[in-house]
Write a protein that holds these residues in place. Structure first.
Motif, PDB file in Angstrom:
ATOM      1  N   LEU A   1       6.760   7.395   6.853  1.00 30.18           N
ATOM      2  CA  LEU A   1       5.915   7.888   6.199  1.00 30.18           C
ATOM      3  C   LEU A   1       5.275   6.646   6.632  1.00 30.18           C
ATOM      4  CD1 LEU A   1       7.679   7.316   2.693  1.00 30.18           C
ATOM      5  CD2 LEU A   1       6.241   9.444   3.302  1.00 30.18           C
ATOM      6  N   ARG A   2       5.204   4.676   7.191  1.00 32.03           N
ATOM      7  CA  ARG A   2       3.835   4.606   6.993  1.00 32.03           C
ATOM      8  C   ARG A   2       2.814   4.783   8.309  1.00 32.03           C
ATOM      9  NH1 ARG A   2       3.791  -0.895   4.686  1.00 32.03           N
ATOM     10  NH2 ARG A   2       2.652  -1.507   6.343  1.00 32.03           N
ATOM     11  N   ALA A   3       3.501   5.828   9.520  1.00 36.92           N
ATOM     12  CA  ALA A   3       3.290   6.091  10.077  1.00 36.92           C
ATOM     13  C   ALA A   3       2.723   7.490   9.787  1.00 36.92           C
ATOM     14  CB  ALA A   3       4.250   6.369  11.683  1.00 36.92           C
ATOM     15  N   HIS A   4       3.181   8.263   8.845  1.00 39.19           N
ATOM     16  CA  HIS A   4       1.834   9.417   8.347  1.00 39.19           C
ATOM     17  C   HIS A   4       0.401   9.210   7.684  1.00 39.19           C
ATOM     18  CE1 HIS A   4       1.136  13.614   6.540  1.00 39.19           C
ATOM     19  NE2 HIS A   4       1.027  12.767   5.861  1.00 39.19           N
TER      20      HIS A   4
ATOM     21  N   ALA B   1       0.518  -1.327  -0.118  1.00 36.72           N
ATOM     22  CA  ALA B   1       0.283   0.043   0.423  1.00 36.72           C
ATOM     23  C   ALA B   1       0.620   1.635  -0.191  1.00 36.72           C
ATOM     24  CB  ALA B   1      -0.766  -0.091   0.947  1.00 36.72           C
ATOM     25  N   LEU B   2       2.003   1.499   0.460  1.00 35.42           N
ATOM     26  CA  LEU B   2       2.843   2.166   0.414  1.00 35.42           C
ATOM     27  C   LEU B   2       3.250   2.627  -0.609  1.00 35.42           C
ATOM     28  CD1 LEU B   2       4.191   4.586   2.580  1.00 35.42           C
ATOM     29  CD2 LEU B   2       6.155   3.035   2.933  1.00 35.42           C
TER      30      LEU B   2
ATOM     31  N   GLY C   1      14.026   3.698   7.660  1.00 32.05           N
ATOM     32  CA  GLY C   1      13.813   4.646   8.713  1.00 32.05           C
ATOM     33  C   GLY C   1      12.696   5.848   8.273  1.00 32.05           C
ATOM     34  N   GLN C   2      12.736   5.750   7.169  1.00 31.44           N
ATOM     35  CA  GLN C   2      12.220   6.984   6.404  1.00 31.44           C
ATOM     36  C   GLN C   2      10.927   6.677   5.906  1.00 31.44           C
ATOM     37  OE1 GLN C   2      15.429   7.805   3.360  1.00 31.44           O
ATOM     38  NE2 GLN C   2      14.697  10.032   4.328  1.00 31.44           N
TER      39      GLN C   2
END
Length: 343
Positions: free
Chosen positions: A52-55, A34-35, A47-48
């Motif tokens: 993004l997954r957290a955003h 999905a990302l 880390g990036q």
């Protein structure tokens, strides 16, 4: 009437939520994770990617993800193009005026030709005029828009050289963008070649407008003929004719106004057909509108742009249909009484 307006607004809200669900589901229905459908992850570190997954809350359940998706939509965060990296919302607002300019031109042409043609067909029923209007309307409604556009291009561009094939204006003219509507921007500009630029923009507008207006013109002509034919059977029309009024005077003063009310209500439904036709027309004539933007994003599997285009176009169609329905219901007392009786 107030309850009717509230019901129409509720219908718009529910339909918008269903459209948002469809647009949101594209994130999870496409191939891959999905990302990769909402952000370009090429060259990013762990880390990036985790940020993004957290955003986008991709580790939460679908209900929570949809809630945050709606929040981003209402906050104006419609994502970023995977192809260009440009924010989707400014790109949609930049291309939307070009599509609206084309649609308004087509609708104006459809009304300009369709209403008189339908009125003459109703006034002279079962005559050569009536049969000619019905035949042309059937032809315009039936011909595939893609073939019709190619015929016009071959005749007026390649054979006669009268009209440009594609684009919105020649590269010779540089017009400062103020409203996004090119004709308005040219009119407001103070460039020394304003008249030449206006002629060039109108020449670019002719063929896309004719192609896009073909089906709505046929629909308006047929609806006007049917509606006016029924109005001409009314007793007050017969009474006017019995007093010696000519048919043209009766139609102009009494019949046409009443006949156009149901026609106007159905024009809102024609917006959906115009939007669909605009997507094809813009692609044929390389018109820099939202339809062309959508087709290019589909080719490149640019999911954020596809989601934004689908949501904006569908919402616009439903909003126009609801507003048109409310306005013409307010103008038509018979329809208001019918609604009141049904409720």
């Amino acid at each position: 009437m107030l309850s009717y307006v509230i019901r129409r607004i509720n219908l718009f809200v529910i339909t918008f939520l269903l459209l948002a669900i469809v647009a949101f589901s594209l994130t999870h229905l496409g191939p891959g994770n999905a990302l990769s459908h909402v952000a370009n992850t090429d060259g990013l570190g762990p880390g990036q990617i985790a940020a993004l997954r957290a955003h986008y809350h991709l580790d939460d359940n679908y209900v929570v993800q949809f809630g945050y998706y709606l929040k981003r939509i209402f906050m104006g965060d419609w994502g970023y193009s995977l192809a260009s990296g440009e924010a989707v919302m400014p790109a949609l607002l930049r291309t939307l005026p070009a599509t609206l300019e084309l649609i308004l031109s087509a609708m104006f042409l459809a009304l300009l030709i369709g209403i008189p043609a339908g009125a003459f067909a109703a006034m002279y029923r079962k005559s050569a005029t009536d049969y000619a209007v019905q035949s042309i309307a059937l032809f315009g409604y039936s011909i595939p828009i893609y073939w019709w556009a190619l015929i016009l291009v071959m005749l007026f561009s390649l054979k006669l050289g009268w009209l440009p094939v594609s684009g919105r204006i020649s590269l010779l003219y540089e017009i400062p963008a103020k409203t996004g509507f090119l004709l308005v921007d040219i009119w407001l500009s103070h460039v020394p070649y304003r008249l030449e630029a206006m002629r060039d923009a109108l020449a670019h507008l002719v063929m896309p407008t004719v192609v896009l207006a073909t089906i709505p013109t046929a629909v308006v002509a047929r609806l006007t003929r049917t509606s006016l034919k029924e109005v001409l059977k009314k007793n007050y029309i017969r009474a006017s004719r019995a007093r010696g009024w000519s048919m043209w005077k009766v139609v102009q003063r009494h019949a046409l106004h009443n006949a156009l009310l149901p026609v106007g209500r159905l024009l809102g439904l024609q917006i959906a057909a115009l939007i669909s036709g605009a997507i094809i027309t813009e692609n044929i004539f390389d018109w820099p509108g939202i339809g062309n933007y959508l087709i290019n994003s589909i080719y490149s599997r640019d999911f954020p742009v596809i989601q934004g285009c689908l949501l904006l176009i569908s919402s616009f169609v439903i909003l126009v249909s609801v507003v048109t329905d409310i306005v013409f219901t307010m103008l038509d007392p018979l329809h208001r009484k019918r609604i009141h009786a049904e409720s």
